[in-house]
Write a protein that holds these residues in place. Structure first.
Motif: not given
Length: 414
Positions: A329-350
């Motif tokens: 929250k201070y620098s805006g640098k990525e800490e980690w990510t989670y993609s349940p669709g493994y990019y091939l089957f990703n759906s929007p997360i609103t």
């Protein structure tokens, strides 16, 4: 003797304080969108809570955001149901089906859940068993998240009105006509309800009688829900601007151009005077609450319509690229990510995440609710793992078939 009694009294007080500090965290109502006027979306976890990673499948996309009470998560789905789920193991406790998709997020007061449905009803549901206590009919679908306070529930409707409804019996106290659909979620503070409308206006309405106090006109529709901090209303607009308005008279303090439509709502970190908000440009941006000065921006691969939740020295949110992001929250640098669709089957997360201690709970348009562990930087192995492996196998098999066909068609040398 007196000294001994005084000494014993101090010991008892000390023991009592230790018990309070080490005992379970008392339940806190989730009375509005993203839990509080700052939209932090965060609760401290109880000392006896055991976080687990899991996923739960509903029958439709999830745009609703979770509410938490007593180690139970409540969330709506486009399949028309509101779900009660055990936060430790992901088991369903109960569900209740309405006659329309639930985009509205549930709120909770005094063990009663309030949520709107696209069938046009505002529902009051017992959190213990899922029984409906009452329902209130508006003139169109409800996508706005209610606000429950004192004796009233406030909610907007696509019929263009804001309603104040008696919290005990579901009778109407008053209604206010904004002139267009209300998808923004109301926020009530110190006798005033604040919210936006599709006609681009931000309203301040008297909670006692439904009379308008002031209105500010932005350049386009308002889907964002207002946050309140330091006598200022913060809200985004589809004109691409974040507005900071005086809560007293609606006068403009500052505005910040995000470069694209804003469906996300502001999250305020009052300790750092920071405002976090997403836009359809794909950015999560940090702005100084005092003067609207840019601090940093993080770029995702899709529109950011999810509202960020605070998580220690981080924030977490979803993106339409199908990924949950956790960034510093201070620098805006990525800490980690989670993609349940493994990019091939990703759906929007609103859906906007709810954070309970180190655990993150969030819905996805793929119809699943995911429980993530921020401390271990991990999430569940989703069903899309098998789809991904199947796609890889099919791809490799196709390449082998093509190679075999080409080899057969290649003319032989004489």
């Amino acid at each position: 003797m007196v000294k001994k009694m005084f000494k014993n009294k101090k010991v008892l007080i000390g023991l009592l304080m230790i018990c309070i500090m080490t005992g379970p965290v008392s339940a806190a109502d989730w009375q509005m969108f993203h839990e509080n006027p700052d939209h932090t979306g965060f609760l401290k976890e109880a000392s006896d809570f055991t976080p687990q990673i899991w996923y739960f499948q509903t029958g439709g996309p999830i745009k609703s955001s979770p509410a938490i009470l007593n180690n139970i998560i409540y969330i709506g789905s486009n399949d028309g149901s509101i779900y009660s789920i055990d936060m430790e193991n992901g088991n369903k406790l109960w569900d209740y089906n309405t006659d329309g998709a639930i985009i509205s997020s549930p709120v909770i007061k005094n063990k009663t859940l309030f949520v709107g449905s696209k069938d046009g009803y505002l529902y009051s549901i017992n959190t213990d068993n899922g029984d409906v206590e009452w329902k209130f009919k508006t003139g169109n679908s409800i996508e706005s998240t209610p606000y429950a306070e004192n004796n009233a529930v406030y909610v907007g409707s696509d019929d263009g009105r804001v309603y104040a409804v008696n919290i005990d019996n579901g009778t109407k106290i008053w209604e206010f006509d904004t002139g267009n659909a209300v998808k923004s979620s109301p926020l009530a503070y110190n006798g005033t309800v604040y919210l936006g409308s599709e006609n681009g206006k931000i309203f301040a309405i008297n909670t006692d009688n439904g009379n308008q106090k002031w209105a500010y006109t932005a350049g386009d529709a308002i889907h964002s829900s207002p946050a309140f901090y330091n006598n200022t209303i913060y809200i985004g607009s589809n004109d691409g601007n974040v507005y900071a308005l005086s809560s007293n008279d609606g006068s403009l303090t500052w505005k910040f151009d995000m470069g694209n439509e804003i469906d996300s709502s502001p999250t305020i970190d009052s300790n750092e005077n920071s405002l976090f908000i997403g836009s359809d440009e794909g950015n999560m941006t940090c702005i100084d609450t005092r003067n609207g000065v840019f601090k940093w921006s993080y770029k995702t691969s899709g529109a950011v319509r999810s509202t960020a939740a605070l998580l220690d020295n981080k924030i977490t949110f979803g993106s339409n690229d199908g990924t949950v992001y956790t960034i510093n929250k201070y620098s805006g640098k990525e800490e980690w990510t989670y993609s349940p669709g493994y990019y091939l089957f990703n759906s929007p997360i609103t859906s906007s995440p709810a954070v309970y201690g180190k655990s993150i709970y969030i819905g996805s348009d793929d119809g699943h609710i995911y429980a993530l562990n921020s401390d271990k930087k991990t999430g569940p192995t989703s069903i899309f793992t098998y789809y991904t492996w199947a796609a890889v196998i099919i791809f490799i098999f196709s390449l082998l078939v093509i190679k075999s066909v080409i080899k057969r068609q290649k003319p032989k040398k004489e």
